[in-house]
Design an enzyme around this catalytic site. Structure first.
Site, mmCIF file in Angstrom:
data_model
loop_
_atom_site.group_PDB
_atom_site.id
_atom_site.type_symbol
_atom_site.label_atom_id
_atom_site.label_comp_id
_atom_site.label_asym_id
_atom_site.label_seq_id
_atom_site.Cartn_x
_atom_site.Cartn_y
_atom_site.Cartn_z
ATOM 1 C CE LYS A 1 -56.731 7.395 -18.596
ATOM 2 N NZ LYS A 1 -55.337 7.055 -18.249
ATOM 3 N N GLY A 60 -57.361 13.538 -16.096
ATOM 4 C CA GLY A 60 -55.901 14.566 -15.817
ATOM 5 C C GLY A 60 -55.034 14.522 -14.957
ATOM 6 C CB THR A 61 -54.813 11.383 -12.551
ATOM 7 O OG1 THR A 61 -56.207 11.195 -12.698
ATOM 8 C CG2 THR A 61 -54.244 11.095 -11.081
ATOM 9 C CB THR A 62 -50.574 11.512 -16.015
ATOM 10 O OG1 THR A 62 -51.366 10.284 -15.731
ATOM 11 C CG2 THR A 62 -49.160 11.304 -16.032
ATOM 12 C CG HIS A 68 -58.535 7.389 -9.106
ATOM 13 N ND1 HIS A 68 -58.501 8.501 -9.596
ATOM 14 C CD2 HIS A 68 -57.739 6.281 -9.745
ATOM 15 C CE1 HIS A 68 -57.256 8.474 -10.509
ATOM 16 N NE2 HIS A 68 -57.103 7.240 -10.700
ATOM 17 C CE1 TYR A 81 -56.245 17.255 -19.085
ATOM 18 C CE2 TYR A 81 -57.904 17.601 -20.551
ATOM 19 C CZ TYR A 81 -56.403 17.117 -20.470
ATOM 20 O OH TYR A 81 -55.637 16.776 -21.247
ATOM 21 N NE ARG A 107 -56.694 8.728 -25.824
ATOM 22 C CZ ARG A 107 -57.707 9.282 -26.893
ATOM 23 N NH1 ARG A 107 -57.352 9.010 -28.114
ATOM 24 N NH2 ARG A 107 -58.551 9.982 -26.465
ATOM 25 C CE LYS A 108 -55.985 11.588 -31.105
ATOM 26 N NZ LYS A 108 -57.301 11.959 -31.853
#
Length: 327
Positions: A73, A75-77, A138, A227, A293-294
């Site tokens: 969570k 900024g991996t994507t 990860h 990020y 998400r955001k």
């Protein structure tokens, strides 16, 4: 989502006898999903630990490999999407051949070594990956390095994110795949575990520092991204990423707006609106839409108490003191 639909990296259903024997000797901790075990300073669920061990035993690195690393969570994507888009520029794709990001989720295009590829075997078939092969992880830096030899270095890109935003993003993500309401009854124990430095792939501070130190020691092969800087100056950071990957933008590309086109293609708004990300699932049963998400910087202030924020900030300051790393 019922228990049988939980991500396959969580349980103990398929671990080897060797791993079962190992976990009895490891420190353990039980959270709301299952038991975590501490191996080489990092916490894993049993099936993920199996993947880590298989990776360390069987991975044969190639000098052209690219590994995208992160704490969950962080900024991996987005990092995966940007890297795919940057490397796709050099391919002469027919006009009727859709871009890979329009037909598959970034996690399908750049699979996790320990969660997907090596979860069942130390010798998975990697022949489908053309050079340069792209993988993700990860795992902390020292664990990832285990199979590497000095004569076969590859390129590693790590993205980190403010710990408070990581916690909030992880909270939403956890609630989604557990089919729970977004409420503080899930957040509070996650906060306590974070501060106690027990949690999946944690402790986060040591995770970040492992790659920070790696980037200082070998900047030619380890790129450290923040990020927040990607959000604040996306053009500068994407050009920096392209340079590191060996595919810098030409002057002609810059004039024609190639950087902006990649940023638009990889934007949260665009990716989350693609049909493949609205309806698909990953190979370990996670809905594609749960990865979007955001993506905002500082959203944690809308969810954490002042006391929570202060405690995390104090720990972060103490952990990073003297390292040169600041948020």
């Amino acid at each position: 989502m019922d228990k049988t639909e939980l991500p396959t990296n969580v349980g103990e259903d398929s671990i080897s006898e060797e791993t079962k024997t190992l976990i009895f000797s490891l420190p353990s901790y039980k959270d709301s999903i299952g038991k975590l075990y501490n191996y080489q300073g990092c916490w894993y669920y049993p099936n993920t630990l199996e993947g880590v061990l298989n990776f360390q035993r069987g991975f044969k690195p190639q000098g052209t490999d690219i590994i995208l690393a992160s704490f969950p969570k962080s900024g991996t994507t987005w990092l995966k999407a940007l890297t795919v888009a940057l490397l796709e520029r050099s391919k002469n794709r027919p006009s009727d051949d859709p871009h890979p990001l329009k037909t598959d989720n970034p996690h399908g295009l750049v699979p996790f070594l320990e969660i997907m590829l090596y979860s069942k075997s130390s010798t998975p078939d990697l022949t489908r990956f053309s050079s340069p092969r792209m993988f993700s992880t990860h795992m902390p830096f020292h664990t990832l390095q285990a199979p590497f030899k000095e004569d076969t270095p590859c390129k590693i890109v790590y993205v980190c994110r403010d710990v408070k935003d990581v916690l909030v993003s992880h909270w939403y993500f956890k609630c989604i795949y557990l089919n729970k309401e977004i409420d503080k009854s899930v957040l509070e124990p996650m906060f306590e575990s974070l501060c106690r430095e027990v949690g999946y792939f944690g402790p986060i501070w040591e995770h970040v520092l492992s790659y920070w130190r790696g980037s200082l020691e070998d900047p030619k092969h380890v790129l450290f991204l923040r990020y927040e800087e990607l959000k604040a100056e996306p053009v500068v950071q994407v050009k920096r990423l392209a340079e590191f990957l060996g595919c810098p933008f030409t002057e002609e590309e810059e004039v024609s707006g190639s950087v902006d086109k990649i940023l638009e293609l990889c934007s949260l708004r665009n990716l989350s609106g693609l049909e493949v990300n609205k309806t698909g699932k990953t190979s370990n049963n996670l809905q594609h839409h749960s990865f979007f998400r955001k993506g905002e910087v500082g959203d944690s202030k809308n969810h954490l108490t002042a006391e929570m924020e202060n405690k995390i900030d104090m720990i972060t300051e103490e952990k990073f003191k003297g390292t040169g790393l600041k948020f």
